[in-house]
Structures are given as structure tokens and as C-alpha cells.
Design a protein around this motif. Structure first.
Motif, PDB file in Angstrom:
ATOM      1  N   SER A 152      35.214  67.861  21.213  1.00 44.05           N
ATOM      2  CA  SER A 152      34.745  68.421  19.940  1.00 44.05           C
ATOM      3  C   SER A 152      33.339  67.928  19.612  1.00 44.05           C
ATOM      4  CB  SER A 152      35.703  68.031  18.812  1.00 44.05           C
ATOM      5  OG  SER A 152      36.983  68.594  19.018  1.00 44.05           O
ATOM      6  N   TYR A 153      33.114  66.651  19.886  1.00 46.82           N
ATOM      7  CA  TYR A 153      31.827  66.025  19.625  1.00 46.82           C
ATOM      8  C   TYR A 153      30.709  66.662  20.454  1.00 46.82           C
ATOM      9  CZ  TYR A 153      28.406  62.178  19.994  1.00 46.82           C
ATOM     10  OH  TYR A 153      27.273  61.410  20.009  1.00 46.82           O
ATOM     11  N   LYS A 203      26.775  58.531  17.923  1.00 41.45           N
ATOM     12  CA  LYS A 203      26.608  59.012  19.280  1.00 41.45           C
ATOM     13  C   LYS A 203      27.373  58.156  20.257  1.00 41.45           C
ATOM     14  CE  LYS A 203      23.422  58.482  22.437  1.00 41.45           C
ATOM     15  NZ  LYS A 203      23.832  57.512  23.392  1.00 41.45           N
ATOM     16  N   ARG A 213      23.198  61.470  16.129  1.00 37.29           N
ATOM     17  CA  ARG A 213      24.236  62.406  16.488  1.00 37.29           C
ATOM     18  C   ARG A 213      25.316  62.610  15.443  1.00 37.29           C
ATOM     19  NH1 ARG A 213      24.782  61.822  22.882  1.00 37.29           N
ATOM     20  NH2 ARG A 213      22.645  61.254  23.292  1.00 37.29           N
ATOM     21  N   ASP A 242      27.356  60.997   9.551  1.00 37.47           N
ATOM     22  CA  ASP A 242      27.329  62.239  10.292  1.00 37.47           C
ATOM     23  C   ASP A 242      26.324  62.255  11.428  1.00 37.47           C
ATOM     24  OD1 ASP A 242      28.081  64.325   7.434  1.00 37.47           O
ATOM     25  OD2 ASP A 242      29.355  63.293   8.879  1.00 37.47           O
ATOM     26  N   ARG A 293      29.858  70.259  19.416  1.00 36.95           N
ATOM     27  CA  ARG A 293      29.017  70.384  18.220  1.00 36.95           C
ATOM     28  C   ARG A 293      27.542  70.378  18.608  1.00 36.95           C
ATOM     29  NH1 ARG A 293      31.244  65.983  14.071  1.00 36.95           N
ATOM     30  NH2 ARG A 293      29.521  66.770  12.795  1.00 36.95           N
ATOM     31  N   SER A 298      38.492  64.256  20.846  1.00 35.82           N
ATOM     32  CA  SER A 298      37.326  63.995  20.010  1.00 35.82           C
ATOM     33  C   SER A 298      36.025  64.145  20.793  1.00 35.82           C
ATOM     34  CB  SER A 298      37.402  62.587  19.417  1.00 35.82           C
ATOM     35  OG  SER A 298      38.499  62.468  18.547  1.00 35.82           O
ATOM     36  N   SER A 299      36.042  63.722  22.049  1.00 36.69           N
ATOM     37  CA  SER A 299      34.843  63.807  22.878  1.00 36.69           C
ATOM     38  C   SER A 299      34.450  65.256  23.133  1.00 36.69           C
ATOM     39  CB  SER A 299      35.061  63.082  24.203  1.00 36.69           C
ATOM     40  OG  SER A 299      35.244  61.701  24.003  1.00 36.69           O
ATOM     41  N   THR A 358      29.179  62.597  14.103  1.00 32.61           N
ATOM     42  CA  THR A 358      30.144  61.508  14.241  1.00 32.61           C
ATOM     43  C   THR A 358      31.247  61.836  15.231  1.00 32.61           C
ATOM     44  OG1 THR A 358      29.753  60.907  11.947  1.00 32.61           O
ATOM     45  CG2 THR A 358      31.734  60.031  12.967  1.00 32.61           C
ATOM     46  N   LEU A 359      31.543  60.891  16.106  1.00 34.72           N
ATOM     47  CA  LEU A 359      32.710  60.988  16.982  1.00 34.72           C
ATOM     48  C   LEU A 359      33.840  60.252  16.293  1.00 34.72           C
ATOM     49  CD1 LEU A 359      34.004  61.677  19.752  1.00 34.72           C
ATOM     50  CD2 LEU A 359      33.367  59.379  20.448  1.00 34.72           C
TER      51      LEU A 359
END
Length: 219
Positions: free
Chosen positions: A126-127, A37, A4, A34, A130, A123-124, A6-7
Motif C-alpha cells: 500500500s505504501y 519512509k 514519504r 504523513d 501511494r 502495508s509495504s 506513512t507506512l
């Protein structure tokens, strides 16, 4: 393995938390390649055998569901300390909530904002987005293990743990193609997390960092 994106979230550590991370083998929460998960499923005092099932929770907590081809296994035993055990449980549910958003292709889920706040929530979202924007999801099994928890007062805690992604894979939603790249050192990730207890008694993840390929998590 090909895993996955990157978080990333800044993780501020107190002295007590740093001691916990040192015991786990690393205090570097800002590194990551990059393809990190996070994930989600059931847990308890033994390894979870069926994390694809619904996670029904009392007290108005949201239910988390997984499709049958994706699951996470959380391996830890209850500490016997009620507060620490609650932290561990909610820590896994934070992981659950992010993976649910990815698997459903939607960040507007009840659980995501229920178990994550602040930088961790930002961040979660955005993660997961993606994944959604890239047309991807994941299948297989991810194992979480080597849990360590530290309490600092009544409303602050730190949890570290490792993940084994050697049996989980990226899947394209449209083509259904699965990337089954072989496992390597980067299939193992060390996570450092900060949690805060809210007024309803939920331990919400407020910060998270990861170190992909950490030697502390290698078999």
C-alpha cells in the motif's frame, strides 16, 4: 524535510522487545506523520558505501537493484552472533525491497514478497502504491543507524533502528521536479520491527511501526 507517506502496520511487542525499544529511547511504534519512509540497499559489518549497486544473494534470493541517483547507507557492525547478524542483514533487505518497488514503480517485484509477510507486506504494498499512484519516486541518500536486535526463541526477533532522511528527497517522475525542503526534526525516524524466520531460513519482516521526529534519533 518533505519525505514519504506513512507506512503503518500494527506492531505487537513482547516484554523482551519492549526492553529493546526502551533502550533505543521509545516504544511508540504506532505514531507517524504523513511522510515516513523505508528504503533499501547493501549492508555489512561497516557502513555501506554503494547501496545503489545490485544486492546479489545466494540460495535463490532475489536480486535488488537501485538507480544511481538513490541509495541507502546502513550503519551497523556485526554482533558476532550468527543468528543476530542474519536478522540484521535480512532486516535491511526488507527495507531494500520496499524502496526497490517504489523506485521501479511496480509492487509486483520478487523481493517485496520474499522479505515481507503478513501485515508488513500488506502495508509495504500500500505504501509503495501511494508513491506510484502519485507519480513520485525519490532520490538522494538515506542513512540507517543505531541498530538494536533482540532474539526471542529460534524464529522470532525484534529490531529497532533510526533513519536520517535529511539528504533524500521526493521526485516527480513526470516533471522531474525535486522537493528539496530543508531538513528538520521530522527528517529523523525511529523504526520498530518484528521478524519471523521461515522454513528456508529467511528472516521476514512481519510487522513494522515508526515514530517520525523521535528524540531518540535526533543528532
Amino acid at each position: 524535510m518533505n519525505r514519504r507517506p506513512t507506512l503503518l502496520a500494527a506492531l505487537t511487542l513482547t516484554t523482551a522487545a519492549a526492553l529493546t525499544l526502551s533502550a533505543c529511547g521509545s516504544d511508540d511504534s504506532s505514531k507517524g506523520k504523513d511522510n515516513d519512509k523505508i528504503a533499501g540497499a547493501d549492508t555489512g559489518d561497516k557502513p555501506s558505501p554503494s547501496p545503489s549497486e545490485s544486492e546479489a544473494s545466494p540460495g535463490g534470493r532475489p536480486t535488488i537493484t537501485f538507480p544511481p541517483d538513490a541509495k541507502n547507507v546502513f550503519e551497523y557492525e556485526k554482533t558476532g552472533d550468527a543468528a543476530k547478524d542474519a536478522v540484521l542483514k535480512d532486516s535491511t533487505l526488507s527495507v531494500n525491497s520496499v524502496d526497490e518497488a517504489i523506485l521501479k514503480g511496480n509492487t509486483d517485484t520478487k523481493a517485496l514478497g520474499f522479505y515481507n509477510v503478513g501485515k508488513a507486506l500488506e502495508s509495504s504494498i500500500s505504501y509503495a502504491q501511494r508513491y506510484i499512484d502519485g507519480g513520485d519516486t525519490w532520490i538522494g541518500e538515506t542513512r540507517y543507524f543505531d541498530y538494536k536486535v533482540t532474539l526471542t526463541g529460534e524464529k522470532k526477533a525484534y529490531v529497532t533502528y533510526c533513519s536520517d532522511e535529511s539528504k533524500s528527497y521526493i521526485k516527480n517522475r513526470k516533471t522531474k521536479k525535486v522537493d528539496r525542503s530543508p531538513a528538520d526534526a521530522d527528517s529523523y525516524v525511529l523504526y520498530n520491527t518484528s521478524l519471523t524466520k521461515n522454513a528456508d531460513g529467511v528472516w521476514q519482516t512481519s510487522n513494522i511501526g515508526s515514530d517520525r521526529g523521535s528524540k531518540a534519533c535526533q543528532p
